[in-house]
Design an enzyme around this catalytic site. Structure first.
Site, PDB file in Angstrom:
ATOM      1  N   ASN A   1      -7.558  -2.457  14.254  1.00  0.00           N
ATOM      2  CA  ASN A   1      -8.936  -2.819  13.906  1.00  0.00           C
ATOM      3  C   ASN A   1      -8.972  -4.047  12.983  1.00  0.00           C
ATOM      4  O   ASN A   1      -9.995  -4.342  12.384  1.00  0.00           O
ATOM      5  CB  ASN A   1      -9.653  -1.640  13.255  1.00  0.00           C
ATOM      6  CG  ASN A   1      -8.978  -1.166  11.967  1.00  0.00           C
ATOM      7  OD1 ASN A   1      -8.026  -1.794  11.496  1.00  0.00           O
ATOM      8  ND2 ASN A   1      -9.462  -0.078  11.403  1.00  0.00           N
TER       9      ASN A   1
ATOM     10  N   HIS B   1      -7.118  -4.447  10.233  1.00  0.00           N
ATOM     11  CA  HIS B   1      -6.870  -4.213   8.795  1.00  0.00           C
ATOM     12  C   HIS B   1      -5.556  -4.852   8.354  1.00  0.00           C
ATOM     13  O   HIS B   1      -4.630  -5.008   9.142  1.00  0.00           O
ATOM     14  CB  HIS B   1      -6.957  -2.722   8.433  1.00  0.00           C
ATOM     15  CG  HIS B   1      -5.804  -1.866   8.850  1.00  0.00           C
ATOM     16  ND1 HIS B   1      -5.957  -0.773   9.675  1.00  0.00           N
ATOM     17  CD2 HIS B   1      -4.488  -1.900   8.541  1.00  0.00           C
ATOM     18  CE1 HIS B   1      -4.779  -0.187   9.846  1.00  0.00           C
ATOM     19  NE2 HIS B   1      -3.867  -0.850   9.175  1.00  0.00           N
TER      20      HIS B   1
ATOM     21  N   GLU C   1      -9.535  -1.782   5.113  1.00  0.00           N
ATOM     22  CA  GLU C   1     -10.192  -1.397   6.356  1.00  0.00           C
ATOM     23  C   GLU C   1     -11.477  -2.207   6.570  1.00  0.00           C
ATOM     24  O   GLU C   1     -12.035  -2.754   5.610  1.00  0.00           O
ATOM     25  CB  GLU C   1     -10.530   0.095   6.303  1.00  0.00           C
ATOM     26  CG  GLU C   1      -9.308   1.018   6.287  1.00  0.00           C
ATOM     27  CD  GLU C   1      -8.711   1.250   7.674  1.00  0.00           C
ATOM     28  OE1 GLU C   1      -8.670   0.309   8.498  1.00  0.00           O
ATOM     29  OE2 GLU C   1      -8.256   2.382   7.927  1.00  0.00           O
TER      30      GLU C   1
ATOM     31  N   ASP D   1       0.810  -1.217   0.000  1.00  0.00           N
ATOM     32  CA  ASP D   1       0.000   0.000   0.000  1.00  0.00           C
ATOM     33  C   ASP D   1       0.846   1.271   0.000  1.00  0.00           C
ATOM     34  O   ASP D   1       2.069   1.223   0.164  1.00  0.00           O
ATOM     35  CB  ASP D   1      -0.951  -0.008   1.200  1.00  0.00           C
ATOM     36  CG  ASP D   1      -0.241  -0.371   2.516  1.00  0.00           C
ATOM     37  OD1 ASP D   1       0.994  -0.442   2.539  1.00  0.00           O
ATOM     38  OD2 ASP D   1      -0.938  -0.586   3.517  1.00  0.00           O
TER      39      ASP D   1
HETATM   40  C1  GLP Z   1      -0.461   0.557   8.544  1.00  0.00           C
HETATM   41  C2  GLP Z   1      -0.092  -0.291   7.330  1.00  0.00           C
HETATM   42  C3  GLP Z   1      -0.307  -1.758   7.602  1.00  0.00           C
HETATM   43  C4  GLP Z   1       0.304  -2.145   8.920  1.00  0.00           C
HETATM   44  C5  GLP Z   1      -0.354  -1.371  10.027  1.00  0.00           C
HETATM   45  C6  GLP Z   1       0.155  -1.721  11.395  1.00  0.00           C
HETATM   46  O1  GLP Z   1      -1.784   0.911   8.599  1.00  0.00           O
HETATM   47  N1  GLP Z   1      -0.823   0.093   6.172  1.00  0.00           N
HETATM   48  O2  GLP Z   1       0.244  -2.503   6.535  1.00  0.00           O
HETATM   49  O3  GLP Z   1       0.168  -3.510   9.140  1.00  0.00           O
HETATM   50  O4  GLP Z   1      -0.099   0.010   9.786  1.00  0.00           O
HETATM   51  O5  GLP Z   1       1.306  -0.991  11.671  1.00  0.00           O
HETATM   52  P1  GLP Z   1       2.276  -1.230  12.877  1.00  0.00           P
HETATM   53  O6  GLP Z   1       3.097  -2.404  12.516  1.00  0.00           O
HETATM   54  O7  GLP Z   1       3.092   0.036  12.952  1.00  0.00           O
HETATM   55  O8  GLP Z   1       1.437  -1.437  14.070  1.00  0.00           O
END
Ligand code: GLP
Length: 242
Positions: free
Chosen positions: A136, A138, A143, A67
């Site tokens: 959440n 995702h 989402e 993404d």
């Molecule tokens: C973002 C990314 C996700 C990732 C998530 C969790 O929203 N788009 O790919 O898994 O954050 O991030 P973190 O690993 O910093 O908790």
């Protein structure tokens, strides 16, 4: 599904890097699906270390990232393209032409999403997809919603995600409100999925995703239907699992 319980973040990162390097060694021209966020940073550090030791060669590896924030490009240090170069690509021998990330600077969402789906198709699908998980549930930026979005799409980020990701920005107002993300179909088509989760704030998402019903309200729950998922999580992230 296989679960590896790690005692801490370092152990988790080493295990995830082990699984990815096994893939690179077995299939030097493999396609790695890569993720951003804080979770994979330790995994990337470990891969760089092994590369520096001469144990890994990325010269034939192709990557597709999950993404990118809509509106951000490589000049922004909050963009995912910047993150990936800074945390991995600049330190290994991957060829620039083998790196694929949605182009956040393309204002034409329909064209960009179609282009990225074609990129995933052209590389021949993903051998192993690394995933973090949002609080959440995702994955990528898929989402929670009323349906699983199949293809690459432009998504409105939820308040929970904006809130969680504001720590990377100077203020919450600077967090982009939209992103381009690979869809659930591409993630589910990966031959193997490797999901990493660390910390107590991921415990509920992990529990609901793997021990709750399969529902688009918890996007990662769809992974229960994938035949080859490896979950690498620390004690805190697994704290709700008996
Ligand atoms: C973002 C990314 C996700 C990732 C998530 C969790 O929203 N788009 O790919 O898994 O954050 O991030 P973190 O690993 O910093 O908790």
């Amino acid at each position: 599904m296989r679960i590896y319980r790690a005692n801490n973040y370092q152990e988790l990162s080493r295990k995830a890097a082990n699984i990815i390097s096994a893939q690179v060694i077995i299939k030097p021209n493999c396609v790695l699906g890569l993720a951003t966020g804080s979770s994979p940073i330790g995994t990337y550090k470990q891969l760089i270390e092994w590369y520096n030791k001469g144990d890994l060669d990325f010269s034939e590896v192709k990557t597709v990232n999950l993404d990118e924030y809509r509106g951000l490009g490589k000049e922004s240090d909050q963009s995912y393209v910047y993150f990936m170069h800074h945390n991995l690509f600049d330190h290994i021998n991957i060829k620039p032409e083998n790196i694929n990330i949605p182009d956040g600077k393309n204002p034409d969402a329909v064209a960009e999403c179609a282009r990225y789906d074609k990129v995933i198709e052209d590389v021949g699908g993903i051998d192993i997809q690394l995933l973090g998980i949002g609080r959440n549930g995702h994955i990528g930026f898929n989402e929670p919603g009323s349906a699983f979005e199949k293809n690459t799409h432009c998504v409105d980020l939820t308040e929970s995600t904006i809130e969680a990701n504001k720590r990377f920005f100077a203020s919450i107002d600077e967090v982009p409100r939209q992103a381009y993300t690979m869809g659930i179909r591409s993630i589910m088509h990966a031959k193997q999925v490797l999901l990493i989760a660390s910390g107590e704030d991921k415990a509920e998402a992990i529990y609901k995703s793997f021990w709750g019903p399969v529902t688009p309200e918890v996007p990662a729950s769809v992974l229960q239907l994938h035949p080859n998922v490896v979950l690498v999580a620390d004690d805190a992230a697994l704290s709700l699992v008996k």
